[in-house]
Design a protein around this motif. Structure first.
Motif, PDB file in Angstrom:
ATOM      1  N   LEU A 180      15.227  64.165 -32.033  1.00 40.77           N
ATOM      2  CA  LEU A 180      14.384  63.093 -32.544  1.00 40.77           C
ATOM      3  C   LEU A 180      14.420  63.133 -34.067  1.00 40.77           C
ATOM      4  O   LEU A 180      14.108  64.159 -34.677  1.00 40.77           O
ATOM      5  CB  LEU A 180      12.938  63.250 -32.061  1.00 40.77           C
ATOM      6  CG  LEU A 180      11.944  62.211 -32.599  1.00 40.77           C
ATOM      7  CD1 LEU A 180      12.291  60.811 -32.092  1.00 40.77           C
ATOM      8  CD2 LEU A 180      10.516  62.575 -32.214  1.00 40.77           C
ATOM      9  N   ASP A 181      14.837  62.030 -34.664  1.00 40.02           N
ATOM     10  CA  ASP A 181      14.810  61.874 -36.123  1.00 40.02           C
ATOM     11  C   ASP A 181      13.549  61.105 -36.505  1.00 40.02           C
ATOM     12  O   ASP A 181      13.288  60.020 -35.957  1.00 40.02           O
ATOM     13  CB  ASP A 181      16.036  61.114 -36.612  1.00 40.02           C
ATOM     14  CG  ASP A 181      17.188  62.030 -36.971  1.00 40.02           C
ATOM     15  OD1 ASP A 181      16.926  63.169 -37.403  1.00 40.02           O
ATOM     16  OD2 ASP A 181      18.353  61.606 -36.821  1.00 40.02           O
ATOM     17  N   ARG A 182      12.800  61.630 -37.465  1.00 37.73           N
ATOM     18  CA  ARG A 182      11.581  60.962 -37.922  1.00 37.73           C
ATOM     19  C   ARG A 182      11.610  60.849 -39.442  1.00 37.73           C
ATOM     20  O   ARG A 182      11.767  61.844 -40.148  1.00 37.73           O
ATOM     21  CB  ARG A 182      10.341  61.731 -37.456  1.00 37.73           C
ATOM     22  CG  ARG A 182       9.019  61.214 -38.024  1.00 37.73           C
ATOM     23  CD  ARG A 182       7.844  61.733 -37.208  1.00 37.73           C
ATOM     24  NE  ARG A 182       7.831  61.128 -35.879  1.00 37.73           N
ATOM     25  CZ  ARG A 182       7.090  61.578 -34.866  1.00 37.73           C
ATOM     26  NH1 ARG A 182       6.340  62.654 -35.017  1.00 37.73           N
ATOM     27  NH2 ARG A 182       7.114  60.958 -33.704  1.00 37.73           N
ATOM     28  N   ASP A 196      10.702  56.343 -36.336  1.00 44.50           N
ATOM     29  CA  ASP A 196      11.352  57.241 -35.380  1.00 44.50           C
ATOM     30  C   ASP A 196      12.650  56.617 -34.881  1.00 44.50           C
ATOM     31  O   ASP A 196      12.744  55.387 -34.732  1.00 44.50           O
ATOM     32  CB  ASP A 196      10.455  57.495 -34.176  1.00 44.50           C
ATOM     33  CG  ASP A 196       9.276  58.387 -34.500  1.00 44.50           C
ATOM     34  OD1 ASP A 196       8.350  58.442 -33.673  1.00 44.50           O
ATOM     35  OD2 ASP A 196       9.273  59.031 -35.572  1.00 44.50           O
ATOM     36  N   ARG A 197      13.612  57.453 -34.584  1.00 43.48           N
ATOM     37  CA  ARG A 197      14.848  56.988 -33.956  1.00 43.48           C
ATOM     38  C   ARG A 197      15.477  58.153 -33.199  1.00 43.48           C
ATOM     39  O   ARG A 197      15.248  59.313 -33.550  1.00 43.48           O
ATOM     40  CB  ARG A 197      15.837  56.434 -34.997  1.00 43.48           C
ATOM     41  CG  ARG A 197      16.342  57.486 -35.962  1.00 43.48           C
ATOM     42  CD  ARG A 197      17.342  56.920 -36.960  1.00 43.48           C
ATOM     43  NE  ARG A 197      17.796  57.950 -37.887  1.00 43.48           N
ATOM     44  CZ  ARG A 197      17.158  58.289 -38.998  1.00 43.48           C
ATOM     45  NH1 ARG A 197      16.049  57.664 -39.341  1.00 43.48           N
ATOM     46  NH2 ARG A 197      17.638  59.243 -39.775  1.00 43.48           N
ATOM     47  N   PRO A 198      16.282  57.876 -32.191  1.00 41.56           N
ATOM     48  CA  PRO A 198      17.042  58.957 -31.552  1.00 41.56           C
ATOM     49  C   PRO A 198      18.038  59.518 -32.562  1.00 41.56           C
ATOM     50  O   PRO A 198      18.629  58.769 -33.347  1.00 41.56           O
ATOM     51  CB  PRO A 198      17.760  58.267 -30.392  1.00 41.56           C
ATOM     52  CG  PRO A 198      17.055  56.958 -30.218  1.00 41.56           C
ATOM     53  CD  PRO A 198      16.529  56.581 -31.558  1.00 41.56           C
ATOM     54  N   ALA A 251       8.343  64.940 -27.977  1.00 40.39           N
ATOM     55  CA  ALA A 251       9.545  64.457 -28.652  1.00 40.39           C
ATOM     56  C   ALA A 251      10.545  63.902 -27.650  1.00 40.39           C
ATOM     57  O   ALA A 251      11.188  62.872 -27.895  1.00 40.39           O
ATOM     58  CB  ALA A 251      10.176  65.586 -29.465  1.00 40.39           C
ATOM     59  N   ARG A 298       9.441  60.497 -26.529  1.00 39.26           N
ATOM     60  CA  ARG A 298       9.693  59.493 -27.570  1.00 39.26           C
ATOM     61  C   ARG A 298      11.156  59.057 -27.549  1.00 39.26           C
ATOM     62  O   ARG A 298      11.472  57.870 -27.681  1.00 39.26           O
ATOM     63  CB  ARG A 298       9.343  60.080 -28.936  1.00 39.26           C
ATOM     64  CG  ARG A 298       9.397  59.065 -30.067  1.00 39.26           C
ATOM     65  CD  ARG A 298       8.304  58.049 -29.886  1.00 39.26           C
ATOM     66  NE  ARG A 298       8.145  57.237 -31.084  1.00 39.26           N
ATOM     67  CZ  ARG A 298       7.957  55.932 -31.054  1.00 39.26           C
ATOM     68  NH1 ARG A 298       7.902  55.301 -29.895  1.00 39.26           N
ATOM     69  NH2 ARG A 298       7.793  55.257 -32.164  1.00 39.26           N
ATOM     70  N   ILE A 299      12.052  60.013 -27.369  1.00 38.38           N
ATOM     71  CA  ILE A 299      13.472  59.690 -27.292  1.00 38.38           C
ATOM     72  C   ILE A 299      13.754  58.802 -26.092  1.00 38.38           C
ATOM     73  O   ILE A 299      14.492  57.811 -26.190  1.00 38.38           O
ATOM     74  CB  ILE A 299      14.306  60.985 -27.229  1.00 38.38           C
ATOM     75  CG1 ILE A 299      14.278  61.696 -28.578  1.00 38.38           C
ATOM     76  CG2 ILE A 299      15.744  60.690 -26.808  1.00 38.38           C
ATOM     77  CD1 ILE A 299      14.882  63.085 -28.555  1.00 38.38           C
ATOM     78  N   THR A 345      12.523  69.983 -27.409  1.00 39.22           N
ATOM     79  CA  THR A 345      13.427  68.965 -27.940  1.00 39.22           C
ATOM     80  C   THR A 345      13.456  69.088 -29.458  1.00 39.22           C
ATOM     81  O   THR A 345      12.400  69.079 -30.100  1.00 39.22           O
ATOM     82  CB  THR A 345      12.956  67.554 -27.546  1.00 39.22           C
ATOM     83  OG1 THR A 345      12.894  67.451 -26.117  1.00 39.22           O
ATOM     84  CG2 THR A 345      13.894  66.502 -28.102  1.00 39.22           C
ATOM     85  N   GLU A 404      13.586  68.361 -33.418  1.00 38.34           N
ATOM     86  CA  GLU A 404      13.136  67.269 -34.283  1.00 38.34           C
ATOM     87  C   GLU A 404      13.575  67.546 -35.712  1.00 38.34           C
ATOM     88  O   GLU A 404      13.554  68.693 -36.172  1.00 38.34           O
ATOM     89  CB  GLU A 404      11.616  67.135 -34.263  1.00 38.34           C
ATOM     90  CG  GLU A 404      10.998  66.851 -32.912  1.00 38.34           C
ATOM     91  CD  GLU A 404       9.482  66.802 -32.998  1.00 38.34           C
ATOM     92  OE1 GLU A 404       8.949  65.945 -33.733  1.00 38.34           O
ATOM     93  OE2 GLU A 404       8.833  67.647 -32.356  1.00 38.34           O
TER      94      GLU A 404
END
Length: 404
Positions: A14-16, A41-43, A85, A88-89, A109, A111
């Motif tokens: 997870l990229d934030r 947020d993005r995968p 996380a 969210r993905i 997961t 991050e």
């Protein structure tokens, strides 16, 4: 009639992006006070590559995509844990139209959280950095790979691409469909018969030094004898579309037809294939530039042989990429224009564009040209903070604003 899906296999995170302002120093210590204004947020990792692949599959390379043809389904085979996380993905991938086939992740997961202010990266906070154990691959994951029309392996070294069951089926499918392998420093080798491997300069150097020795071993077939069109001493264009061959000394060829000089776009080239200084910098800069191209070309050739791949392309940031395809002498594919900015995710953009192009029947050279253009446009548009408009989604609540 439905077509075989495009499948991305690899490590997901997870990229934030936490955006804010800094206007004062903390009274307790001489450090900036960061006021948060927005969270995006993005995968990440293979998740971002899958999102990019979905976008590329929806359009496809114009030369090979028939009007009215339905886009391919995009499937991501990745390890995600049962935590916030991971949830969210799952949500973000579903919104992007990517079908997730999960491999059990026995740990958190991962991050990556970036704090940015005024366009500048202030800090990155990593969570779940230690590699976690990957569980047994479910039958659905194996079948998804076997059903793929083309595959992208996004190997961040967290275990998915090295999983024995997954690696075995990747080895099997590489003999039948295009496989693009995007390697990273902690990852392993691509499987034999991979169609295209896409390391950047640093990654290529690491693999070359640790696995196949130095780049100056005499295993560099860049002599004019390999290219019959070079009888007059001038390196020939690959196909007239702006690619420049590199001659036996590793020097850049004559300027490409799109107006970019081979090498770094600054040095014009004279009749003997040497880059001439045209006032943009000292001769020493040109020498260093051509030496850099020589190293990249040498690594591409050596790694292609060592890995048994059809092609290896070494990406060179704003200069483009050097391709060894086993047919032509190494070729420089220059960027279509100069783009400066945040390059986070550009490698995923490159690899996914190459995959989509190969899946439609493009040659390796055509796929690399498409990928260079896509990655350049991505950086020019602002990188990860300005993804394709069709993937944007923002809400009124800054804390839940999303880019997917």
């Amino acid at each position: 009639m439905s077509r075989a899906p495009l499948v991305v296999v690899g490590d997901v995170l997870l990229d934030r992006e936490v955006l804010g302002t800094v206007e004062r120093l903390c009274p307790e210590a001489p450090v900036p006070v960061f006021d948060e204004t927005e969270v995006l947020d993005r995968p990440g990792g293979a998740g971002l590559a899958a999102v990019f692949t979905s976008s590329a599959a929806a359009t496809g390379p114009p030369r090979h995509t028939k009007p009215g043809r339905a886009p391919r389904e995009v499937v991501l085979v990745g390890a995600v844990s049962a935590d916030a996380a991971g949830d969210r993905i799952r949500e973000l991938l579903a919104r992007a139209g990517v079908r997730l086939v999960e491999v059990p992740l026995l740990g958190k997961t991962p991050e990556k959280i970036r704090l940015r202010a005024g366009g500048h990266l202030l800090m990155r906070l990593d969570r779940g950095s230690d590699p976690a154990e990957i569980g047994a691959a479910p039958a659905e994951a194996i079948e998804a790979i076997r059903a793929a029309g083309a595959i992208l392996a996004s190997d961040y070294g967290r275990g998915v691409c090295a999983h024995p069951q997954i690696r075995a089926v990747l080895t099997e499918r590489a003999q039948r469909v295009p496989l693009v392998w995007d390697p990273h420093p902690r990852g392993g080798h691509p499987v034999p018969a991979t169609r295209l491997v896409t390391p950047n300069r640093a990654e290529a150097a690491g693999f070359a030094q640790s696995n196949v020795g130095t780049t100056h071993s005499g295993e560099w077939p860049l002599t004019a004898a390999l290219n019959p069109h070079q009888a007059d001493g001038l390196p020939a264009h690959a196909n007239g579309n702006g690619h420049a061959a590199l001659n036996g000394a590793g020097r850049a060829a004559h300027a490409a037809s799109n107006g970019h000089a081979a090498g770094n776009g600054r040095a014009a080239s004279n009749g003997n294939g040497h880059g001439a200084n045209n006032g943009h910098g000292p001769a020493g800069h040109s020498d260093a530039s051509t030496a850099d191209l020589a190293r990249a070309a040498g690594m591409a050739v050596r790694l292609r042989r060592f890995w048994g791949a059809s092609g290896v392309v070494v990406t060179l940031d704003d200069r483009g990429a050097v391709l060894s395809d086993g047919v032509n002498p190494p070729l420089l594919v220059p960027t279509p224009f100069s783009a400066r900015g945040d390059s986070c995710g550009a490698g995923d953009r490159f690899a996914s564009a190459a995959l989509a192009s190969l899946s439609e029947g493009s040659s390796i050279l055509e796929a690399v040209t498409t990928a260079v253009t896509a990655a350049t446009a991505y950086v020019a548009a602002g990188g990860a903070l300005s993804l394709c408009p069709e993937l944007h989604e923002r809400t009124d609540d800054p804390a839940s604003a999303v880019i997917i």
